[in-house]
Enzyme design. Structure first.
Site, mmCIF file in Angstrom:
data_model
loop_
_atom_site.group_PDB
_atom_site.id
_atom_site.type_symbol
_atom_site.label_atom_id
_atom_site.label_comp_id
_atom_site.label_asym_id
_atom_site.label_seq_id
_atom_site.Cartn_x
_atom_site.Cartn_y
_atom_site.Cartn_z
ATOM 1 N N ARG A 137 0.310 0.361 6.785
ATOM 2 C CA ARG A 137 1.271 -0.730 6.926
ATOM 3 C C ARG A 137 1.650 -1.042 8.360
ATOM 4 N NH1 ARG A 137 1.524 1.469 2.203
ATOM 5 N NH2 ARG A 137 1.359 3.359 3.451
ATOM 6 N N THR A 138 1.992 0.007 9.102
ATOM 7 C CA THR A 138 2.540 -0.243 10.433
ATOM 8 C C THR A 138 1.500 -0.903 11.333
ATOM 9 O OG1 THR A 138 3.937 1.687 10.113
ATOM 10 C CG2 THR A 138 3.787 0.829 12.345
ATOM 11 N N LYS A 150 -12.996 12.808 24.649
ATOM 12 C CA LYS A 150 -13.689 13.486 25.759
ATOM 13 C C LYS A 150 -12.747 14.374 26.564
ATOM 14 C CE LYS A 150 -16.643 9.460 26.665
ATOM 15 N NZ LYS A 150 -16.871 8.414 27.675
ATOM 16 N N ARG A 165 1.429 5.127 18.092
ATOM 17 C CA ARG A 165 1.777 6.147 17.083
ATOM 18 C C ARG A 165 1.052 7.439 17.455
ATOM 19 N NH1 ARG A 165 1.581 5.702 10.585
ATOM 20 N NH2 ARG A 165 3.552 4.653 11.070
ATOM 21 N N HIS A 225 10.741 6.485 13.880
ATOM 22 C CA HIS A 225 9.869 5.366 13.500
ATOM 23 C C HIS A 225 10.793 4.145 13.411
ATOM 24 C CE1 HIS A 225 6.839 2.963 11.802
ATOM 25 N NE2 HIS A 225 6.502 3.658 10.738
#
Ligand code: NCD
Length: 308
Positions: A57-58, A86, A107, A135
């Site tokens: 969703r986000t 890497k 995120r 959040h």
């Protein structure tokens, strides 16, 4: 009020006043037309999207919001195909992406990653989930959902149920709710109570709250029930998670004792804590929340660029 979001980082809900949050929600409800017909107001802007943890969703709603505003999106969700794989540090990654984007959405499992990015970068940074910590945009949309669906916040008894220790949406939602005259009922197994700092915060602000383990015992008193999943990935061991999984399962039968207009919410993803039979009830709004989330994120991006 002049736009308080212009060029602003969005890291924690604690950084915003009640007036600022209501300003955002007031703009968000006016974004229906942009969500429907699109616009070109961010035509020359690029959103950088760095998702180092799973998201549906986000990430997609930020992506859709930017596109509805006429902007473009770059970034990655499959981070193991980026140079982080890497061994490039997050700090270097952020510094590089800053050259290509006008706003960054991040995120990560690391608490403080978005905050750190905001400190070292000159473009606005939006926290789309920082470990078990915060959040903020989810909580803005959760608040918007209650306000739109119930028409008010003052006077409501709001139950928050599930993994209150590791659930970042809960951690971000509490500071928003304490701006209102609400009663909070915090429902969790004793091992997953809200964290000490949250408790101190609620006590300092004289918020009325109780902590209980049994959902059935408090259900009849609730106007809103905000369910959350057990945050499997944040438990110390799989055994601990398995012990907690299934602790709460909301069924139509359990809901018989609830008020007929009890609003049932969930930030999603739902695992097994709400029986799919509940989905058809008119008070179940967890599939409406993503729509509010789209409107909210359209508003937030437009305001950050001061484009309205
Ligand atoms: C939440 C999250 O990522 O914290 N999901 C979301 O963004 N809607 C809730 C969760 O994962 O439990």
């Amino acid at each position: 009020m002049t736009n308080p979001f212009a060029d602003r980082d969005v890291i924690s809900t604690l950084d915003f006043t009640k007036e600022e949050i209501e300003y955002l929600l007031d703009v968000a409800v006016k974004m229906e037309d942009i969500a429907k017909y699109g616009s070109k107001i961010l035509a020359n802007k690029i959103l950088g999207s760095i998702f180092l943890e799973p998201s549906t969703r986000t990430r997609l709603s930020f992506d859709a919001a930017m596109k509805h505003l006429g902007g473009q999106v770059i970034g990655f969700a499959d981070w193991d195909k980026s140079s982080i794989k890497k061994g490039e540090t997050l700090s270097d990654t952020f510094r590089v992406v800053e050259n290509y984007a006008d706003v960054l959405v991040i995120r990560s499992e690391w608490e403080g990653a978005a905050k750190y990015a905001a400190e070292i970068l000159n473009i606005p940074v939006i926290n789309a989930g920082s470990g078990a910590q915060e959040h903020p945009t989810q909580s803005f949309l959760d608040l918007m959902t209650i306000r739109q669906e119930r028409g008010k916040l003052d006077g409501l008894t709001i139950g928050v149920c599930g993994d209150l220790m590791y659930g970042r949406t809960v951690h971000s939602l509490l500071p928003l709710l304490m701006n209102y005259d609400v009663k909070l009922v915090l429902i969790s197994p004793s091992q997953l109570h809200i964290r000490k700092e949250d408790k101190v915060m609620l006590e300092t602000r004289n918020v009325q709250f109780t902590e209980v383990e049994s959902l059935e015992s408090v259900l009849p008193s609730l106007d809103v029930l905000y369910m959350t999943r057990m945050q499997r990935e944040r438990f110390r061991s799989e055994e601990e998670y398995l012990r907690m999984k299934g602790f709460y399962v909301l069924t139509k039968n359990v809901l018989k004792n609830g008020k007929p207009d009890l609003l049932i919410m969930h930030p999603l993803p739902r695992i097994n804590e709400i029986d799919p039979d509940v989905d058809k009830l008119p008070q179940a709004v967890y599939f409406k929340q993503p729509k509010y989330g789209l409107l909210l994120r359209i508003a937030l991006l437009a305001l950050i660029f001061d484009a309205l």
